[in-house]
Design a protein around this motif. Structure first.
Motif: not given
Ligand SMILES: Cc1ncc(COP(=O)(O)O)c(C=O)c1O
Length: 416
Positions: A124, A227, A258, A260
């Motif tokens: 993300g 986001d 994401s 993640s």
């Molecule tokens: C608010 C927010 N946006 C985006 C991300 C990006 O996550 P990733 O690059 O692992 O998908 C994070 C990761 O900590 C986040 O806390």
């Protein structure tokens, strides 16, 4: 190192030293000099250094699930490897995955996107980077509610834009109010970035406020980047929500997602944008000249995540909910510490300003002392544009939470 960096945790001192050294010996590009290393990554590093020396650290620094990636997702990656799906894929991702993301998003969050309105990125963070770099010109203003996720201002600065912050308050659960947003808009505003559920505060913007925020953005012709990386981790009355589910929302909206957090896949690096097709085309062009496609086998794992069972999500959520109760109660029990109850994500954001003293007169200094004395790793609020606060991630076991709370109680007991 000069004493001006002494108040930083050890990992940060090292990073700063490397940077200063590079600046002394050769010229770095302005666009890189405009940004700073991620403070959360640096806290992680400082804690890791201590752990590698055998120190028992109560680590509230990490912003990642402590659960393993679900089995069916790992199996899909192994199968992809065995089937030699190890070549380049189309730059914006394999079509099956792009379609599966659109379908998942529709099913889970009520949007209606087509394959051409979806791009898969390397996490993300990379999605946000590509979107901002595709839209922001030097001098453009990007409105960011504070406290904010650490990377937003630096990504905007990297693109040459100017972050403009709008304060939110603990008393109002860190919710961005459309009326406050509108006051921050100028003819130079090109984008607004919102993050709900929020890292670092756990704040969740209610749908009716989101409607107003969207209306403000639309009436001023500015992009709204939403986001939604933590969309599925909400508590109490707060429910998973996507701005894209609102009527007529899509024209100037970038939905960032994401895998993640939702699927405990931080290391796989898969994120995505859902946005108007011309913007997806621009982000694809940028991606074609930088990373190319996200890792092929990670995409096949992501496909399994998007099309497979979601049962791991309520299991994680139930555990986060238990920990949230414990950590909020534990922090509130420390005299002088105040803490709003987060409505989403897996962070708490207590205010500890009442504990400033001669030895530690800001939150970065408190963070450093807490790590040194009690081996508790947290992130200072300053990193998120919120002096006076600390961010603690409760993506760690109940035992570690209890241990960390005991140590913090002792630490703050001594500081008054
Ligand atoms: C608010 C927010 N946006 C985006 C991300 C990006 O996550 P990733 O690059 O692992 O998908 C994070 C990761 O900590 C986040 O806390």
């Amino acid at each position: 190192m000069s004493s001006k960096h002494d108040s930083l945790p050890q990992g940060m001192q090292m990073e700063t030293a490397i940077r200063v050294k590079a600046e002394e010996t050769f010229q770095l590009a302005d666009r890189v000099n405009r940004i700073s290393p991620s403070p959360t990554m640096m806290v992680l590093q400082a804690a890791e250094q201590l752990k590698s020396k055998g120190v028992d650290v109560a680590d509230f620094g990490a912003g990642e699930p402590d659960f393993p990636t679900p089995e069916h997702i790992k199996r899909a990656a192994i199968k992809a490897l065995e089937e030699n799906r190890t070549k380049y894929t189309p730059v914006p991702g394999i079509p099956a995955l792009r379609q599966a993301i659109c379908d998942w998003h529709k099913r889970e969050l009520g949007s209606s996107y087509q394959l051409a309105e979806c791009i898969v990125n390397v996490g993300g963070k990379h999605t946000i980077f590509n979107a901002v770099c595709s839209l922001i010109n030097p001098g453009d203003e990007v409105v960011i509610p504070a406290p904010y996720w650490v990377s937003y201002p630096d990504i905007v600065k990297y693109a040459g834009g100017k972050p403009v912050f709008v304060a939110t308050t603990a008393a109002d659960n860190f919710i961005l109010r459309a009326a406050d947003l509108e006051k921050a808009l100028t003819p130079r505003t090109r984008m607004v970035i919102v993050n709900s559920p929020s890292n670092p505060t756990g704040g969740v913007i209610p749908p009716d406020e989101f409607e107003k925020i969207l209306a403000v953005c639309q009436s001023h012709g500015v992009w709204l980047l939403s986001d939604e990386c933590y969309s599925h981790f909400t508590y109490g009355d707060a429910k998973p929500f996507a701005v894209a589910s609102l009527p007529n929302a899509k024209a100037r909206l970038i939905t960032v997602g994401s895998l993640s957090k939702t699927f405990a896949m931080t290391g796989w690096r898969v994120g995505y944008a859902l946005a108007p097709q011309p913007l997806i085309a621009a982000m694809t062009k940028l991606q074609s000249q930088s990373t190319s496609n996200p890792t092929s086998i990670a995409q096949y794992a992501a496909l399994a995540a998007m099309t497979g069972p979601m049962d791991s999500v309520p299991v994680m959520l139930a555990e986060y909910a238990r920990r949230r109760e414990r950590i909020v109660a534990g922090l509130r029990a420390i005299p002088g510490v105040t803490c709003t109850a987060p409505q989403g994500a897996f962070y708490v954001f207590p205010n500890i300003a009442a504990h400033y003293n001669a030895q530690a007169s800001n939150d970065t200094a408190v963070t450093k002392l807490l790590l040194e004395r009690e081996h508790v790793a947290v992130v200072p609020g300053e990193a998120f544009g919120a002096p006076g606060f600390l961010r603690l991630s409760y993506a760690t076991s109940m035992d570690r939470i209890d241990e960390g709370l005991r140590r913090m109680e002792r630490f703050f007991g001594q500081s008054r």
